[in-house]
Design an enzyme around this catalytic site. Structure first.
Site, short mmCIF file in Angstrom:
data_model
loop_
_atom_site.label_atom_id
_atom_site.label_comp_id
_atom_site.label_asym_id
_atom_site.label_seq_id
_atom_site.Cartn_x
_atom_site.Cartn_y
_atom_site.Cartn_z
N TYR A 80 -4.61 68.99 54.12
CA TYR A 80 -6.00 68.24 54.42
C TYR A 80 -7.10 69.13 54.23
O TYR A 80 -8.10 68.95 53.45
CB TYR A 80 -5.95 67.71 55.86
CG TYR A 80 -7.01 66.81 56.12
CD1 TYR A 80 -6.86 65.40 55.94
CD2 TYR A 80 -8.37 67.27 56.61
CE1 TYR A 80 -7.91 64.68 56.40
CE2 TYR A 80 -9.39 66.49 56.86
CZ TYR A 80 -9.10 65.03 56.77
OH TYR A 80 -10.10 64.18 57.01
N PHE A 106 -26.56 52.19 34.46
CA PHE A 106 -25.28 51.87 34.35
C PHE A 106 -25.05 50.89 35.55
O PHE A 106 -25.79 50.96 36.62
CB PHE A 106 -24.38 52.96 34.49
CG PHE A 106 -22.85 52.67 34.52
CD1 PHE A 106 -22.33 52.11 33.24
CD2 PHE A 106 -22.07 52.36 35.69
CE1 PHE A 106 -21.20 51.61 33.26
CE2 PHE A 106 -20.80 51.93 35.53
CZ PHE A 106 -20.17 51.48 34.54
N THR A 107 -24.09 50.03 35.61
CA THR A 107 -24.21 48.83 36.62
C THR A 107 -24.11 49.32 37.81
O THR A 107 -24.94 48.96 38.95
CB THR A 107 -22.98 47.90 36.28
OG1 THR A 107 -21.66 48.77 36.07
CG2 THR A 107 -23.04 47.15 34.94
N ASP A 110 -25.67 62.35 34.86
CA ASP A 110 -24.46 61.53 34.82
C ASP A 110 -23.49 62.16 33.93
O ASP A 110 -23.81 61.96 32.45
CB ASP A 110 -24.70 60.20 34.70
CG ASP A 110 -23.34 59.54 34.83
OD1 ASP A 110 -22.13 60.01 34.67
OD2 ASP A 110 -23.18 58.21 35.18
N LYS A 138 -13.08 59.31 33.50
CA LYS A 138 -13.40 59.26 32.29
C LYS A 138 -13.35 60.78 31.69
O LYS A 138 -12.76 61.17 30.96
CB LYS A 138 -14.59 58.95 31.90
CG LYS A 138 -14.79 57.47 32.16
CD LYS A 138 -16.47 56.97 32.09
CE LYS A 138 -16.60 55.48 32.31
NZ LYS A 138 -16.41 54.55 31.25
N ARG A 152 -20.61 43.13 28.18
CA ARG A 152 -21.56 43.85 28.36
C ARG A 152 -22.67 43.27 27.96
O ARG A 152 -23.47 43.57 27.15
CB ARG A 152 -21.52 45.29 27.94
CG ARG A 152 -20.25 46.22 28.26
CD ARG A 152 -20.30 46.97 29.72
NE ARG A 152 -20.20 46.05 30.80
CZ ARG A 152 -20.01 46.73 32.32
NH1 ARG A 152 -19.77 47.83 32.23
NH2 ARG A 152 -20.07 45.59 33.15
N PHE A 177 -19.86 40.23 37.22
CA PHE A 177 -18.94 40.24 36.22
C PHE A 177 -17.49 40.62 36.55
O PHE A 177 -16.52 40.33 36.11
CB PHE A 177 -19.48 41.28 34.97
CG PHE A 177 -19.58 42.66 35.65
CD1 PHE A 177 -20.96 42.98 36.53
CD2 PHE A 177 -18.61 43.52 35.56
CE1 PHE A 177 -21.08 44.41 36.56
CE2 PHE A 177 -18.89 44.91 35.95
CZ PHE A 177 -20.10 45.29 36.62
N1 F0G Z 1 -21.33 56.40 35.34
C1 F0G Z 1 -20.89 55.95 34.20
C2 F0G Z 1 -21.58 56.45 32.75
C3 F0G Z 1 -19.85 55.36 33.99
O1 F0G Z 1 -19.28 54.87 32.70
C4 F0G Z 1 -19.26 54.83 35.15
C5 F0G Z 1 -17.99 54.13 35.24
C6 F0G Z 1 -19.53 55.36 36.48
C7 F0G Z 1 -20.69 56.35 36.37
C8 F0G Z 1 -18.90 55.01 37.73
O2 F0G Z 1 -17.76 55.62 37.64
O3 F0G Z 1 -15.82 53.90 37.89
O4 F0G Z 1 -15.47 56.38 38.56
O5 F0G Z 1 -16.83 54.57 39.79
N2 F0G Z 1 -17.63 53.31 33.96
C9 F0G Z 1 -16.62 52.47 33.83
C10 F0G Z 1 -16.64 51.71 32.40
C11 F0G Z 1 -16.43 51.56 35.03
O6 F0G Z 1 -15.79 50.71 32.51
O7 F0G Z 1 -17.55 51.94 31.66
P1 F0G Z 1 -16.48 55.25 38.43
#
Ligand code: F0G
Length: 488
Positions: A86, A138-139, A229, A272, A395, A461
């Site tokens: 842990y 980003f969303t 990021d 990623k 998108r 979405f």
């Molecule tokens: N920042 C970027 C540029 C991303 O593309 C993503 C996730 C995140 C932050 C959030 O990271 O998913 O680990 O919580 N992108 C995914 C996509 C969901 O399908 O493009 P996460």
């Protein structure tokens, strides 16, 4: 690591420009390609939302590159020596060392994925009245900032939203707009400037080192922090190395360290950048680290795991080192370039120049007869699934939100993203995608729009459901049978 890595390319005797896998496949997963009639049933069952398709019904999963990348043998080997505890796990110490060597960052906060980092960063730095200028949103990032009462100002260049462009760095910030935003809000109200590497929603497009350097100088002048990021930093590194003057002979490690020297803190999605799960926040600034540190045990888990399994942590450390291997990070952009250039040559509207992350079809132009109020990017995603079993991601306006009066805020661009999980697809699979997209383009007049059946209020979405307007899906299936006979 060599001081200078020359660009390594393999030229074909035929003169063809063909991407070449610099790895071999040693573990495989069987795929399933349903007949077109069953694909039609599956998309109806999923409410015309590709997020709701089951993987068993999908042939090529191009929904995302998140958590779907192939691990290397060394990553899998590392998982077997994970130190389960842990607190104070030796696996975590290895990860900290990798963060220092790869990113040149001393302090690290582990989290369970990228958006968890966004949650902690927003909670710490955003209050009502604060603004975050960024190259593009980003969303999940935008949702976290807005939930804390902040405002996002996008300051992309005029090139960013052009579908057809030869501009190599569409992820750059517009310096003039940045100065105006700072003047309008006052430097004291700028929570931080956010630079997204490999800008996701405009097509996986990189920024240049020169632009980052200029933004960093402006931020310093005003005492504003720069957050990067780095979820898609691998491909941004690759593009700086191959596209930006003066970087061809600079090692990937030196490029990475120079980038990080212009930031105050950064975060990443390990789903990623390291081909694992998990994520983290990095900084060299002890006071920034201390501002966020105590949220990690509360929301994520103790400071030496942050919601990740120790096996994941081991694989992440190895994955981060691999992000400095040119063979590893060039695979995806080269395959994407192959598909984008081929579609572009056939006159199919696709985002150019090719970026990292995926191939982005411009649904607004592809099916220009479908009005934006009927969600062309969502309709094209469903049509491509029916035509091929390929799952892409909408998108466009479905990924947007409604305004205070309940009207859709129309997206700047209606894109269908076909993501390339790293080291997953072979060239013949990419050629299959190319073939079916070309067929769909020739039959695009058959595709119609969508309307909501169930619309969630937040990030609609993900789980929202829609239906086709009219019987266009039946017509598409009938044409498929006419042209392909009994083919799957
Ligand atoms: N920042 C970027 C540029 C991303 O593309 C993503 C996730 C995140 C932050 C959030 O990271 O998913 O680990 O919580 N992108 C995914 C996509 C969901 O399908 O493009 P996460």
């Amino acid at each position: 690591m060599e001081k200078s890595e020359k660009l390594k390319t393999v030229k074909f005797y035929s003169g063809e420009v063909t991407p070449l896998e610099m790895h071999k496949v040693r573990v495989v997963q069987k795929l399933n390609l349903l007949p077109v009639e069953e694909r039609k049933d599956a998309i109806f069952g999923a409410g015309f939302n590709t997020f709701l398709l089951m993987n068993k019904d999908v042939f090529l999963d191009m929904l995302t590159d998140s958590g779907t990348n192939a691990m290397s043998d060394n990553q899998i080997a590392a998982m077997s020596v994970a130190d389960d505890s842990y607190a104070g796990s030796a696996s975590y110490t290895k990860l900290e060392k990798a963060i220092l060597e790869v990113f040149n960052q001393k302090y690290f906060l582990p989290v369970h994925q990228g958006r968890a980092a966004e949650h902690i960063i927003s909670k710490t730095f955003i209050q009502p009245g604060k603004v975050v200028p960024m190259n593009y949103h980003f969303t999940t990032t935008k949702a976290h900032i807005e939930m804390c009462g902040g405002v996002v100002e996008e300051i992309y260049t005029d090139e960013a939203l052009k579908t057809k462009s030869s501009f190599p760095f569409k992820g750059n910030m517009d310096i003039g707009k940045l100065n105006k935003v700072i003047e309008k809000w006052g430097a004291e109200n700028v929570a931080f400037i956010r630079f997204e590497a490999g800008t996701n929603l405009i097509g996986g497009q990189p920024f240049s080192m020169q632009n980052l350097r200029e933004v960093s100088a402006i931020a310093k002048k005003h005492g504003i922090k720069v957050l990067m990021d780095t979820s898609l930093i691998n491909e941004n590194l690759y593009f700086i190395k191959i596209r930006e003057e003066g970087y061809q002979d600079v090692s990937l490690k030196d490029i990475m360290h120079e980038m990080m020297s212009y930031t105050d803190f950064s975060y990443f999605s390990g789903r990623k950048v390291s081909c694992t799960r998990g994520g983290g926040i990095c900084t060299n600034d002890h006071s920034i680290y201390m501002m966020m540190r105590d949220w990690v045990p509360l929301f994520e888990g103790f400071l030496t795991y942050g919601g990740m399994s120790v096996r994941e942590i081991e694989a992440m450390a190895v994955g981060l080192y691999e992000s400095l291997d040119f063979d590893v990070i060039s695979h995806s952009p080269q395959f994407i370039k192959y598909l984008v250039d081929s579609l572009d040559k056939s006159g199919i509207p696709v985002i150019t120049p090719s970026g990292g992350l995926g191939c982005h079809l411009d649904a607004g132009q592809f099916i220009s007869h479908v009005p934006q109020s009927q969600y062309p990017a969502g309709a094209l995603a469903a049509a491509l699934y029916v035509a091929s079993g390929i799952r892409g991601m909408e998108r466009g306006t479905i990924s947007s939100v409604r305004d205070a009066d309940g009207n859709d805020i129309l997206a700047d661009v209606e894109l269908l993203r076909l993501a390339f999980p790293r080291r997953v697809f072979t060239l013949s699979q990419v050629k299959y995608a190319e073939d079916r997209i070309k067929w769909l383009y020739d039959n695009r007049h058959l595709i119609g729009g969508l309307e909501w059946i169930e619309e969630p209020p937040v990030l609609r979405f993900f789980v929202g459901k829609l239906k086709p307007i009219g019987d266009w899906v039946d017509k598409l299936v009938a044409k498929f049978r006419e042209d392909f006979g009994d083919s799957l």
